[in-house]
Design a protein around this motif. Sequence first.
Motif, mmCIF file in Angstrom:
data_model
loop_
_atom_site.group_PDB
_atom_site.id
_atom_site.type_symbol
_atom_site.label_atom_id
_atom_site.label_comp_id
_atom_site.label_asym_id
_atom_site.label_seq_id
_atom_site.Cartn_x
_atom_site.Cartn_y
_atom_site.Cartn_z
ATOM 1 N N ALA A 76 0.938 -1.242 0.007
ATOM 2 C CA ALA A 76 -0.110 0.002 -0.063
ATOM 3 C C ALA A 76 0.891 1.213 -0.067
ATOM 4 C CB ALA A 76 -0.785 -0.062 1.220
ATOM 5 N N GLY A 77 2.132 1.437 -0.720
ATOM 6 C CA GLY A 77 2.820 2.328 -0.715
ATOM 7 C C GLY A 77 4.265 2.029 -0.740
ATOM 8 N N ASN A 78 5.247 2.873 -1.435
ATOM 9 C CA ASN A 78 6.764 2.606 -1.655
ATOM 10 C C ASN A 78 7.297 3.874 -1.492
ATOM 11 O OD1 ASN A 78 9.351 1.289 -2.390
ATOM 12 N ND2 ASN A 78 8.236 -0.278 -2.653
ATOM 13 N N THR A 79 8.538 3.863 -0.709
ATOM 14 C CA THR A 79 9.056 5.189 -0.943
ATOM 15 C C THR A 79 10.356 5.427 -1.958
ATOM 16 O OG1 THR A 79 10.992 4.386 0.536
ATOM 17 C CG2 THR A 79 8.901 5.107 1.771
ATOM 18 N N GLY A 80 10.458 4.147 -2.618
ATOM 19 C CA GLY A 80 11.705 3.960 -3.762
ATOM 20 C C GLY A 80 12.874 3.991 -2.897
ATOM 21 N N ALA A 81 13.944 4.203 -3.593
ATOM 22 C CA ALA A 81 15.383 3.861 -3.076
ATOM 23 C C ALA A 81 15.486 4.981 -1.820
ATOM 24 C CB ALA A 81 16.389 3.981 -4.080
ATOM 25 N N GLN A 82 15.967 4.786 -0.888
ATOM 26 C CA GLN A 82 15.984 5.568 0.339
ATOM 27 C C GLN A 82 17.453 6.156 0.296
ATOM 28 O OE1 GLN A 82 14.459 4.337 4.098
ATOM 29 N NE2 GLN A 82 12.399 3.785 3.102
ATOM 30 N N MET A 83 17.663 7.166 1.185
ATOM 31 C CA MET A 83 19.147 7.851 1.285
ATOM 32 C C MET A 83 19.686 6.978 2.567
ATOM 33 S SD MET A 83 19.698 10.206 -0.774
ATOM 34 C CE MET A 83 20.714 11.283 0.067
ATOM 35 N N GLY A 84 21.179 7.080 2.572
ATOM 36 C CA GLY A 84 21.771 6.502 3.608
ATOM 37 C C GLY A 84 21.725 7.235 5.114
ATOM 38 N N GLY A 85 21.448 8.281 5.139
ATOM 39 C CA GLY A 85 21.074 8.875 6.502
ATOM 40 C C GLY A 85 21.923 10.158 6.777
ATOM 41 N N TRP A 86 21.852 10.716 7.973
ATOM 42 C CA TRP A 86 22.250 11.777 8.350
ATOM 43 C C TRP A 86 23.353 11.464 9.497
ATOM 44 C CZ3 TRP A 86 20.719 16.739 6.421
ATOM 45 C CH2 TRP A 86 19.706 16.552 5.451
ATOM 46 N N PHE A 87 24.591 12.168 9.395
ATOM 47 C CA PHE A 87 25.627 11.873 10.370
ATOM 48 C C PHE A 87 26.311 13.075 10.948
ATOM 49 C CE2 PHE A 87 24.838 8.053 7.862
ATOM 50 C CZ PHE A 87 25.360 7.002 8.637
ATOM 51 N N ASN A 88 26.684 13.157 12.150
ATOM 52 C CA ASN A 88 27.374 14.073 12.881
ATOM 53 C C ASN A 88 28.873 13.993 12.288
ATOM 54 O OD1 ASN A 88 25.505 15.714 13.780
ATOM 55 N ND2 ASN A 88 24.844 14.281 15.363
ATOM 56 N N LYS A 89 29.200 13.101 11.672
ATOM 57 C CA LYS A 89 30.568 12.845 11.409
ATOM 58 C C LYS A 89 30.998 12.248 10.280
ATOM 59 C CE LYS A 89 32.232 8.588 13.444
ATOM 60 N NZ LYS A 89 33.122 7.797 14.421
ATOM 61 N N GLU A 90 32.113 12.563 9.470
ATOM 62 C CA GLU A 90 32.178 11.750 8.422
ATOM 63 C C GLU A 90 32.587 10.289 8.511
ATOM 64 O OE1 GLU A 90 34.307 13.656 5.092
ATOM 65 O OE2 GLU A 90 35.072 15.368 6.649
ATOM 66 N N ILE A 91 32.214 9.603 7.525
ATOM 67 C CA ILE A 91 32.459 8.179 7.374
ATOM 68 C C ILE A 91 33.469 7.804 6.336
ATOM 69 C CG2 ILE A 91 31.093 6.038 7.266
ATOM 70 C CD1 ILE A 91 30.428 7.417 9.678
ATOM 71 N N ASN A 92 34.449 7.553 6.463
ATOM 72 C CA ASN A 92 35.562 7.289 5.496
ATOM 73 C C ASN A 92 35.991 5.801 5.485
ATOM 74 O OD1 ASN A 92 35.845 10.067 4.851
ATOM 75 N ND2 ASN A 92 36.856 10.496 6.829
ATOM 76 N N THR A 93 35.874 5.203 6.709
ATOM 77 C CA THR A 93 36.441 3.607 6.580
ATOM 78 C C THR A 93 35.043 2.930 7.410
ATOM 79 O OG1 THR A 93 37.671 3.912 8.604
ATOM 80 C CG2 THR A 93 38.760 4.312 6.362
ATOM 81 N N PRO A 94 35.208 1.511 7.483
ATOM 82 C CA PRO A 94 34.297 0.941 8.235
ATOM 83 C C PRO A 94 34.630 1.235 9.533
ATOM 84 C CG PRO A 94 35.196 -0.456 6.372
ATOM 85 C CD PRO A 94 35.909 0.803 6.415
ATOM 86 N N GLU A 95 35.941 1.326 9.923
ATOM 87 C CA GLU A 95 36.092 1.712 11.522
ATOM 88 C C GLU A 95 35.537 3.121 12.004
ATOM 89 O OE1 GLU A 95 38.390 0.235 13.714
ATOM 90 O OE2 GLU A 95 38.259 -1.320 11.977
ATOM 91 N N ASP A 96 34.925 4.128 11.151
ATOM 92 C CA ASP A 96 34.147 4.953 11.753
ATOM 93 C C ASP A 96 32.689 4.702 11.981
ATOM 94 O OD1 ASP A 96 36.315 7.034 11.067
ATOM 95 O OD2 ASP A 96 35.813 7.050 8.976
ATOM 96 N N LEU A 97 32.124 3.513 12.069
ATOM 97 C CA LEU A 97 30.979 3.168 12.090
ATOM 98 C C LEU A 97 31.110 2.426 13.776
ATOM 99 C CD1 LEU A 97 29.924 1.096 9.193
ATOM 100 C CD2 LEU A 97 29.014 3.121 9.614
ATOM 101 N N LYS A 98 32.352 2.252 14.085
ATOM 102 C CA LYS A 98 32.177 1.595 15.638
ATOM 103 C C LYS A 98 31.971 2.583 16.669
ATOM 104 C CE LYS A 98 35.487 -2.009 14.394
ATOM 105 N NZ LYS A 98 36.790 -2.491 14.704
#
Length: 362
Positions: free
Chosen positions: A150-172
């Motif tokens: 009953a609805g679809n947003t289509g492809a979504q965005m990755g999101g809002w971050f308060n810091k840059e994500i340059n490597t997988p380590e930045d997710l920790k």
Amino acid sequence: MDRRSFLKKATLASGAVAATSLAAPAIAQNKRTLKMVTSWPKNFPGLGTTAQRLADSITTMTDGRLTVKLYAAGELVPAFEAFDAVSSGTADLYHTSDYYFQGKHKALNFFTSVPMGLTANETDAWINHMGGQELWDELLASFKIKPFLAGNTGAQMGGWFNKEINTPEDLKGLKIRMPGLGGEILRRLGATAINLPGGEIFASLQSGAIDATEFVGPWNDLALGFFKVAKFYYYPGFHEPSGSTSLGINLDLYNSLSKADQELFKRAALAENNLSYSEFNARNGAALNTLLNKHKVDLKPFPDEVFQAIFNVAEEVTKEVSNEDDISKRIYESFLTVRREVGGWNRIAEQTFTQKRGKALG
């Protein structure tokens, strides 16, 4: 007038009066007011408005015989209790995203979105023509719910971050609002994933309770004002290559409907699925321009290294769902068939075309 003629006319008249007196209550008894609960703030762009439009469509198409009264999140039940309300019969209908209720059954994720999963048109192909609806019906029958897209947003965005994500380590150590299997992927990469209703995200981001959030895309994100409290806007949304919303109907109610009314619900949901997806596509472009040009948002793609790390864990997490039980295994295998066959066609057709068109446009 002779006695026989008089009695005949009197009988006819009294019969007409009796028919009239019976007709009014009978018609009144056929009218029903159905309660629809949602997981969205009232009239929220693209989600709350989709639910209201669907409720209004059903009411209009039945000429008020079935009147759908909508209750936004928190008005009748909290946002994340919509599923239980319809399953138990406390409410008649819901409009929500089924992955919010993965605690009931993990395979529900497939009927909203799974990371690295299906696009909107691939989802439609699966549900409407490749066995997805039958699997969904089987899964939700045990919860006494009949589902429809009953609805679809289509492809979504990755999101809002308060810091840059340059490597997988930045997710920790990152505290991020992300529901569904996307949240589990980020947990395995060292983040803390939190599930919050849409109406609670801004305050949590503003207070520092979370460091990052995804929700839907530019249209919704602009309305929620995330640009005021987060600087970096990442894409693409690995967690939701599309975001299906669903109409859930209490199964006892659905089975009590005539075949005509069952078909009406199906067609109303199908129409809203198309309207919703086209509306998100129509609104997101202008909203993104506003975010970039007026609010000076810093738009960034996830680096390849980050995206690959996410992909590797995503495949692992999604496959694990298939081990839950027999229905999960069959849903997963069906999903893989669609991703391979329809996805393969899309890579040759739409993806190649849009890439070459973009290159030609410069």
